[in-house]
Design an enzyme around this catalytic site. Structure first.
Site, short mmCIF file in Angstrom:
data_model
loop_
_atom_site.label_atom_id
_atom_site.label_comp_id
_atom_site.label_asym_id
_atom_site.label_seq_id
_atom_site.Cartn_x
_atom_site.Cartn_y
_atom_site.Cartn_z
N GLU A 75 4.09 9.03 -8.78
CA GLU A 75 5.02 7.98 -8.32
C GLU A 75 4.40 7.16 -7.19
OE1 GLU A 75 7.45 7.27 -10.12
OE2 GLU A 75 8.06 9.12 -11.13
N ALA A 76 3.15 6.77 -7.38
CA ALA A 76 2.39 6.06 -6.34
C ALA A 76 3.03 4.75 -5.92
CB ALA A 76 0.96 5.81 -6.81
N SER A 116 6.63 6.52 -20.42
CA SER A 116 5.37 6.38 -21.15
C SER A 116 4.51 7.65 -21.08
CB SER A 116 4.58 5.18 -20.63
OG SER A 116 4.23 5.36 -19.27
#
Length: 190
Positions: A96-97, A27
């Site tokens: 990339e939490a 996205s």
């Protein structure tokens, strides 16, 4: 009166905040994170960028988007490593939490409370459509949340799900287009 003076002082020095960029795979979350961080650099703000050591897909010292754009970063094994004592950083980027431990929201709060602008990107849902890692808690405490959508590869509508193509039921499976594809709500159920 002293509390009001402290708040005014923080605001005049640039108060902290938490911004979340979330959505499905493909996205543009990392692209948007990099765009915001590059603008902070243009503004001559000091920035630091972190990613989880668990994400080994691209590079150990850079965030790399699916479009192969990159920006230098530091991999850390746990959220507490993001807090660098005595560091005067103004903007912290975290990619990339969803792969970080549950301490990440408290770390982000501490940074924001100390005047740091914290920009966090990550998957809001796993491949089963469930909230993923510390992302729901981060979204709850953020000043702003930007939800991005990919394009559904089946019908072309906005996609909010990361559909897993391979037979693996583990919540975490690092992969690219060989393992995942973006799908809308209707096509996700197919």
């Amino acid at each position: 009166m002293q509390v009001h003076e402290e708040i005014f002082k923080r605001r005049s020095e640039g108060g902290g905040s938490i911004e979340i960029i979330c959505g499905s795979m493909f996205s543009g979350k990392t692209e948007e994170l990099m765009r915001r961080l590059k603008r902070a650099r243009i503004a001559r703000l000091s920035i630091e960028i972190f990613s989880p050591k668990a994400d080994t897909r691209y590079s150990e010292n850079a965030l790399v988007s699916h479009n192969a754009n990159s920006i230098s970063s530091m991999q850390v094994s746990k959220a507490s490593a993001i807090l660098a004592p005595g560091n005067q950083v103004q903007v912290v980027g975290i990619d990339e939490a969803q792969f970080f431990d549950d301490e990440l929201p408290a770390i982000c709060n501490a940074l924001a409370n100390n005047g740091v602008r914290v920009i966090v990107a990550g998957l809001d849902m796993d491949f089963q459509g469930n909230p993923f890692g510390p992302m729901p808690a981060l979204m709850a405490i953020a000043e702003s949340v930007t939800k991005l959508h990919a394009v559904c590869v089946v019908c072309g509508n906005p996609a909010l799900y990361s559909y897993r193509l391979v037979n693996n039921n583990g919540q975490i499976l690092l992969g690219e287009k060989e393992s995942y594809e973006p799908r809308c709500r209707l096509c996700y159920g197919l």
